[in-house]
Every structure is written in structure tokens, then in C-alpha cells.
Design an enzyme around this catalytic site. Structure first.
Site: not given
Ligand code: ADP
Ligand code: MG
Length: 570
Positions: A6, A68, A145, A168
Site C-alpha cells: 500500500d 503521491k 485500493e 477510505d
Molecule cells: P493515506 O492513505 O493518505 O496514506 P492513512 O490511511 O494512513 O493515510 O491515514 C492517515 C491519517 O489518519 C492521518 O491524517 C492521521 O492523522 C489519521 N489517523 C491515524 N490514526 C488516527 C487516530 N487514532 N485518530 C484520528 N486520526 C488518526
Molecule cells: Mg490509504
């Protein structure tokens, strides 16, 4: 060895198919998510993941995140001495994931399934594929995804006509997709979203809500900082407070400037209220995806949550209201996409049990060529889009269309390949051009066959044939801006190989140092002096090269930094 990746905007993760199941692989710091961040200094030294994120605060001009978003464009970021494209920076992240797998299994993976957003166009997909190739991976397949997430939730074990809605919400993007299996084929029926909505926006709301409460002293102190610095500090405070609010009713919103710590208490309810504007924006894409797929809310088999930002209670509440039921989050929302990529990897590797199901995606956009035609007044109208493969056609697919010459004695025909939905080609994305020589004849008397072949990775091949002369061109599309050749790939590979990667067994020390460096810069005066001394001591221990002593000193340093950051001296 075949792995599933991912490659996210904010975080990336890697998983493997082993013992009949998908398993995530931890990075050098023991974590399952690796921030998609890269930092490179003037000497070519590289930091990735958490260490790079810490360097965002201390060396913003040497650090890149969210690249990205630039995937498939020519845009570059200058880090240290050289400029890097999004695919090169992504290759740095991919390389670190490859090394994590190598470390865990003692074998370097050579092949990968990489996930991409369902809305990624050809160029973005090709760039992602190249990123894998630069990292030394053969990219066996790119999958969407949401398809991956649905696989992690076991869509393939359900019957036909059991649609999943995949919701998502990541760091900066929001995607809703309807995924369904039909005749043993898994496909994305519809997708919609907002590529400017994610956890980052909720941070902005938190800052707007809380900054005024920090008081005048804080305002004056913050005003003395550079804009980047101020932004980084406030973002850090917001991110921390917002995550804490996922598990508790109140959280500290705190910034430390110099020797001064300014804090205020953020309440979950106040935050929820302030976030309602963003929450409203979650609704539209959900409705659009249902409408486009012709599936109503009641017939959805599962609503699954993906992305770290779906962990916010304010988001969960809104979803329960919107759907009238609790969404499924039994698979960790941050892990679902990587786990699903590994399910696909297992399927490709024909690892027992999985080879029954075929997984297919649909072409996300219409593909075609530009044509000209005479209107009823005899004027030539140009730039009209002629679709060859229509959007939402299951791939792989091969389609053929006939075209003919438009002028007398025309000697050459040019086909511009476009992707999009507009009749006016200028509004679509041009992917490439191909030309073919034709025999001189009156207009309309020479036929040309154009075949488009679109494979499961979303890559397009164009074949043009003139049956009359037998002339045939098998062309891989190369357009001017996107005309990377294998020579360019080699150049990228060489450039990245020239970078100095920290030895893996030093990763934890490097990350600890990056964090200490960030803390050093965020304080002043005697606290800063103290952190400086800690750094010197830690470096001294590292130089002694005794692993046990180093580990002990590192734990002590991190614990001291924790204490300092949790509870800074006033
Ligand atoms: P991406 O797909 O964009 O790479 P992710 O799915 O990893 O992103 O999500 C990242 C986001 O998730 C960030 O904005 C982060 O602040 C949020 N995040 C991660 N853990 C938590 C949590 N426990 N509570 C609230 N937001 C969270
Ligand atoms: Mg993602």
C-alpha cells in the site's frame, strides 16, 4: 518472493501472503506503518519514514511528504543537491519496504503488487509502476485500493452480488467505492471522492479552534517564528490532540516555543461541532457512488472503513447516521489495503486455496482517439473524441475500431490517444501520439484499424494497421511529457543507488537522533543545552559500537524526550 504494498499519500505498508493468510511486515522501528516521507541532505544521506517526518520540522528544505499527489506529473522537489520526481521519491519508500521484508524473511522480494487509488489515470499508474521498477521490483500488478480493501474483508469468499462499500478517509484524500464480485470477478463498480479531504483538514479545524485559546503570549511567540516553522508546530499539536480525542473526551493542544509551553484543553464535543463543515463533505461522494453503481443503500452487504482518519469518533458517528448501521472495521482500517494487496499477491503466486477466484478491475476512464469529421456545411470539425474502450469495461480488454482518411491523397494519419469523458478532446488527458503512412487515395478510401489493449495493470497498448498496405505499427504509447525510456529508469536507479542509506541496524539510532534534533530546535536556553548534551552523549555511546550499551542509551534518550515533550519545563 511476491509482496503486497500500500503506497499511501501519508503512510505506506507492506504485507506478504504466508501460511494461508496475509501478514503485515514491521519496519526497522518495529512499526507496521511507514510514513511516506523522504529526507535527503546535500551529501546524499537519506532518511525515510518516521525519521524523515521528524526532519520535516528541522530541515523542511531537505524533506518531502505527500509526493503521491505529484505522481504522474513532471513536477520535481529539490532535496539536497538534486531534484526528484514523485516516482523517484516513491521508489525510496518502496526500497525501504523491500528491505523490511528482506530483514523479516531473509530473502529479498523481487516482485510486487502495488495498490493505486481507483481514480488514478494512466499516467499516474504508469508512474507508480516505474517507481516499483526503480526500486528493483517487477510490478506484477497494480490493483485499486478499494479492491484490495474489499479482499482484506473477504469479499472473494462471498457469493456474487454482495456489494461492499469501501469508505477510505486517509491523510489528505477521501475515496468511496462500490466493489462487487460477479461471475468470480471482483470489480470496482463505481468510485467517487474528494482528493482534498482527509485527516490534514481536520488538523486545520483543530488549529482554528484551539489557537485562540493559547493566549496572547503564545500569539506573540508564534508570530516571531517563520511561517513554515509556525505551521509545523501547530500541525504537530493538532495531530497529537486529534489522535488523543479518538480514545478520550479531552486532550491537550500544546506548543512549545523556546522555553515556553503554551497549552489549552481541546474537548471532543467542541471539535465535533467545529468539524461539521468537513463532515458534510463526506456525504456527496457516498451518494454519487451508489447512484453510479445503481445499488441502493439497503442492498450493501458490507460497509467497510479504511484509512486512519476513520478512527475519529466524529467520522464514525456521522457514518452510522448516514448508513443507519455500524460500518465494519474488524480489519484495522490502516492495514486493510496492504493486507488485501498481499491477498492478491497470494492469488498470483497460486498459493493453494486462492486460485479459484479471478480478480479484475474495470477501466476507470474511457480511452479513445481524436477524429475529425465534415459537418453538413462541408467544414472540417477537428478534435472530436472517438471512444474505443469505454469506462467501467472489465479489464483485460482488447477493442478495435475502424477509421478512414479524411483528405484526398492523404499520406499520413495521426492518432492522438486520449483518456476522459468529454466529446471535445481538449478537455481530456492526452496520453500519446502515433502516426502511420497510408497509400495516396481519395478521401475516405483508406481504412485504418486501431486496436486498444488494456491490461490488468491499467497499461495501454495501441496497434494501428492499414490492411490495404499491410503496414502495422505496434506502439507502446510514448507522449512527450511522459516519454520515459528504460534509459531514464536506469538514470533514476543510478541516482538513487548513489544515495547513502543508513545501515539497517542503525535505523533506530537514526530515528532517535532525528527526533532529538527536532526537540533541540523546538526549545531554547538551558533546555536546549541539556538536549544538546544528551545528543553528544548518545553519539559518544554510538561511537563505542557496543550494541547493548547503545540500545540502553537509546531507550534512556527516548524516555527523556518523552518526558520533555509530554511535560515541558515551564
Ligand atoms: P493515506 O492513505 O493518505 O496514506 P492513512 O490511511 O494512513 O493515510 O491515514 C492517515 C491519517 O489518519 C492521518 O491524517 C492521521 O492523522 C489519521 N489517523 C491515524 N490514526 C488516527 C487516530 N487514532 N485518530 C484520528 N486520526 C488518526
Ligand atoms: Mg490509504
Amino acid at each position: 518472493m511476491l509482496i503486497g504494498i500500500d503506497l499511501g499519500t501519508t503512510n505506506s505498508a507492506v504485507a506478504v501472503w504466508r501460511d494461508e493468510r496475509s501478514q503485515l511486515v514491521p519496519n526497522a522501528l518495529g512499526e507496521l506503518l511507514t510514513p511516506s516521507a523522504v529526507s535527503i541532505d546535500r551529501t546524499g544521506q537519506v532518511w525515510t519514514g518516521a525519521a524523515a517526518l521528524d526532519r520535516m520540522a528541522t530541515h523542511p528544505e531537505e524533506t518531502a511528504t505527500s509526493f503521491k499527489r505529484m505522481m504522474g506529473t513532471e513536477a520535481t522537489v529539490k532535496l539536497g543537491k538534486r531534484s526528484f520526481t514523485a516516482e523517484e521519491l516513491s521508489a525510496v519508500v518502496l526500497t525501504s519496504l523491500v528491505e523490511d521484508v528482506e530483514q523479516a524473511f531473509g530473502e529479498r522480494p523481487t516482485e510486487a503488487v502495488i495498490t493505486v487509488p481507483a481514480y488514478f489515470n494512466e499516467k499516474q499508474r504508469r508512474a507508480t509502476r516505474r517507481a516499483g521498477e526503480i526500486a528493483g521490483l517487477e510490478v506484477r500488478r497494480l490493483i485499486n485500493e478499494p479492491t484490495a480493501a474489499a479482499l482484506a474483508y473477504g469479499l472473494q469468499d462471498r457469493g456474487d452480488r454482495e456489494p461492499f462499500l469501501v469508505f477510505d478517509l486517509g491523510g489528505g484524500t477521501f475515496d468511496v467505492s462500490i466493489v462487487e464480485m460477479f461471475d468470480g470477478i471482483v470489480e470496482v463498480r463505481a468510485s467517487a471522492g474528494d482528493n482534498r479531504l482527509g485527516g490534514d483538514d481536520f488538523n486545520q479545524i483543530m488549529i482554528q479552534l484551539m489557537e485562540p485559546w493559547l493566549g496572547e503570549g503564545a500569539a506573540a511567540a508564534l508570530a516571531r517564528l517563520s511561517p513554515e516553522r509556525r505551521k509545523a508546530l501547530l500541525n504537530l499539536a493538532a495531530e497529537k490532540a486529534r489522535r488523543a480525542l479518538s480514545d478520550q473526551a479531552e486532550a491537550d493542544f500544546a506548543v512549545t516555543v523556546g522555553d515556553d509551553r503554551f497549552a489549552a484543553t481541546a474537548g471532543g464535543e467542541a471539535f465535533e461541532e467545529a468539524a461539521q463543515g468537513l463532515i458534510k463533505r463526506l456525504r456527496d461522494p457516498v451518494i454519487r457512488s451508489l447512484r453510479d453503481s445503481g445499488i441502493d443503500l439497503k442492498s450493501l452487504s458490507e460497509i467497510v472503513l479504511v484509512g486512519g482518519a476513520t478512527r475519529m469518533p466524529v467520522v464514525r458517528k456521522a457514518l452510522t447516521r448516514m448508513f443507519g448501521r455500524f460500518p465494519n472495521h474488524s480489519v484495522h482500517p490502516d492495514h486493510a489495503v496492504a493486507l488485501g494487496a498481499a491477498v492478491q499477491a497470494g492469488l498470483l503466486a497460486k498459493d493453494g486455496g486462492l486460485d479459484e477466484i479471478r480478480i479484475t478491475d474495470v477501466a476507470p476512464f474511457t480511452l479513445g482517439v481524436d477524429t475529425s469529421t465534415h459537418d453538413r456545411f462541408g467544414n472540417l470539425q477537428t478534435g472530436i473524441f472517438a471512444p474505443i474502450i469505454e469506462r467501467n469495461t472489465p479489464v483485460p480488454v482488447s477493442r478495435m475500431e475502424w477509421f478512414s482518411t479524411i483528405r484526398d491523397n492523404q499520406r499520413e494519419v495521426e492518432f492522438n490517444v486520449y483518456q476522459g469523458e468529454a466529446r471535445d478532446v481538449a478537455q481530456n488527458v492526452r496520453l500519446g501520439t502515433t502516426r502511420i503512412t497510408v497509400p495516396a487515395k481519395p478521401a475516405g478510401q483508406v481504412g485504418i484499424e486501431v486496436r486498444f489493449t488494456y491490461d490488468t495493470s491499467g497499461l495501454l497498448e495501441v496497434d494501428v494497421t492499414v490492411p490495404e498496405s499491410g503496414l502495422h505499427k505496434n506502439l507502446v504509447i510514448v507522449d512527450e511529457e511522459d516519454g520515459r525510456t528504460s534509459k531514464d529508469l536506469d538514470a533514476s536507479r543510478k541516482a538513487l543507488q548513489a544515495l547513502k542509506v543508513h545501515p539497517r541496524d542503525e535505523a533506530e539510532n537514526v530515528a532517535a537522533m532525528a527526533r532529538a534534533g527536532r526537540c533541540y530546535e523546538s526549545f531554547t536556553g538551558h533546555v536546549r543545552q541539556t538536549i544538546g548534551d544528551w545528543i553528544t552523549d548518545f553519539q559518544g555511546v554510538i561511537d563505542k559500537q557496543d550494541k547493548r550499551l547503545i540500545a540502553e542509551a537509546r531507550e534512556q534518550l527516548l524516555a527523556a524526550l518523552d518526558r520533555l515533550e509530554e511535560n515541558p519545563p515551564l
